[in-house]
Design a protein around this motif. Structure first.
Motif, short mmCIF file in Angstrom:
data_model
loop_
_atom_site.label_atom_id
_atom_site.label_comp_id
_atom_site.label_asym_id
_atom_site.label_seq_id
_atom_site.Cartn_x
_atom_site.Cartn_y
_atom_site.Cartn_z
N TYR A 16 1.03 -1.34 0.01
CA TYR A 16 0.02 -0.11 0.08
C TYR A 16 0.78 1.29 0.02
O TYR A 16 1.86 1.21 0.78
CB TYR A 16 -0.90 -0.07 1.18
CG TYR A 16 -2.04 1.11 1.24
CD1 TYR A 16 -3.21 0.76 0.64
CD2 TYR A 16 -1.45 2.35 2.06
CE1 TYR A 16 -4.16 2.03 0.73
CE2 TYR A 16 -2.64 3.41 2.00
CZ TYR A 16 -3.71 2.98 1.44
OH TYR A 16 -4.75 3.99 1.43
N CYS A 17 0.41 2.22 -0.80
CA CYS A 17 1.20 3.51 -1.01
C CYS A 17 0.93 4.49 0.19
O CYS A 17 -0.26 5.13 0.05
CB CYS A 17 1.12 4.03 -2.28
SG CYS A 17 2.40 5.71 -2.32
N LEU A 18 1.90 4.67 1.16
CA LEU A 18 1.32 5.56 2.04
C LEU A 18 1.60 7.39 1.67
O LEU A 18 1.07 8.13 2.32
CB LEU A 18 2.23 5.57 3.31
CG LEU A 18 1.95 4.18 4.15
CD1 LEU A 18 3.18 4.30 5.21
CD2 LEU A 18 0.68 3.79 4.41
N THR A 19 2.18 7.36 0.40
CA THR A 19 2.40 8.67 0.19
C THR A 19 1.12 9.31 -0.53
O THR A 19 0.82 10.48 -0.18
CB THR A 19 3.24 8.76 -1.19
OG1 THR A 19 4.43 8.21 -0.68
CG2 THR A 19 3.64 10.10 -1.82
N CYS A 20 0.28 8.56 -1.06
CA CYS A 20 -1.00 9.07 -1.96
C CYS A 20 -2.11 8.03 -1.43
O CYS A 20 -3.31 8.46 -2.12
CB CYS A 20 -0.78 8.70 -3.57
SG CYS A 20 -0.68 7.41 -4.16
#
Length: 262
Positions: A16-20
């Motif tokens: 999972y991308c925590l940035t977006c």
């Protein structure tokens, strides 16, 4: 691998991308052995990565309770970092049960017929081709259409109702009905009358989901001693084929709960 939305590098395929705040996988298939778990990460019908979690039991012995809990915890952590919609699992029952207890995802047990061993030569954390996946992963990919079934958000205890409120088998009978009610594609369970004229059971309460009808609904058959009770299960399946898939899930869950013979 980079996030499919913002392009930020992510540590492992499918993370999972925590940035977006974007998911890069929607399902994980976990295949459990006594000392390891093989995880295959899926995004729709594509395999985006694989990884293996291992543990080391004492020579010739089963995992201790602490080892089992820690092993399952590591598997659960790998799954959480993907934030999948659904988890499919097959293989050794003890680590599978403990992992499921530590997660809050939709969790489906792959029927024993779908399991057949892992292919040789798979590298951890690598992309994979459809024809090279294990029989368990192939079974899941063939049935991803189950995602179209509506998910019931009603709490399990509120799914049980009808003119008959008594269940045979006391605590085990309630456990069987609760196990079925926890399935996300079960809308309602209607307990039926009790027939005391059945064939005696010597193994205590046994539970079984029977063949789906044309409308996708099934029956939960409870047998305890000479008493038999048939309970109606209303599902979100729309026909016999999808109802049979729900039935397979229910019987696997009942076996995991030790309410059905292996």
């Amino acid at each position: 691998m980079n996030c499919r939305r913002c392009g930020t590098p992510i540590e492992k395929p499918g993370d999972y991308c925590l940035t977006c705040n974007t998911a890069n996988a929607d399902a994980v298939v976990a295949e459990f052995e006594s000392d390891r778990a093989h995880l295959t990460i899926l995004d729709e019908d594509a395999v985006v990565g694989q990884t293996t979690v291992t543990t080391r039991p004492e020579a010739g012995e089963r995992l201790s309770e602490v080892q089992l809990r820690n092993f399952a915890g590591r598997v659960a952590d790998e799954i959480r970092r993907k934030r999948p919609e659904t988890v499919y699992a097959a293989g050794e029952r003890e680590p599978l049960r403990e992992t499921r207890a530590q997660l809050h995802h939709e969790f489906y047990r792959v029927p024993d017929g779908g399991a057949g061993g892992r292919r040789e030569g798979a590298d951890d954390d690598s992309d994979d081709d459809r024809e090279d996946v294990s029989p368990v992963v192939a079974w899941v990919l063939d049935r991803r259409g189950d995602r179209s079934l509506a998910v019931v958000e009603t709490p399990p205890r509120e799914k049980i109702g009808g003119s008959h409120s008594t269940l045979i088998g006391d605590r085990k009978g309630r456990k069987a009905v609760q196990t079925v009610a926890e399935h996300p594609h079960v809308k309602k369970i209607v307990p039926g009358p009790i027939d005391a004229g059945g064939t005696g059971s010597r193994t205590g309460l046994r539970a079984k989901a029977t063949r789906a009808g044309t409308n996708g609904n099934v029956r939960l058959l409870l047998r305890d001693g000479s008493s038999v009770q048939e309970n109606r299960i209303v599902t979100t399946a729309m026909d016999r084929e999808t109802g049979e898939r729900v039935r397979e899930d229910l019987n696997e869950a009942l076996r995991d709960a030790e309410l059905q013979d292996p």
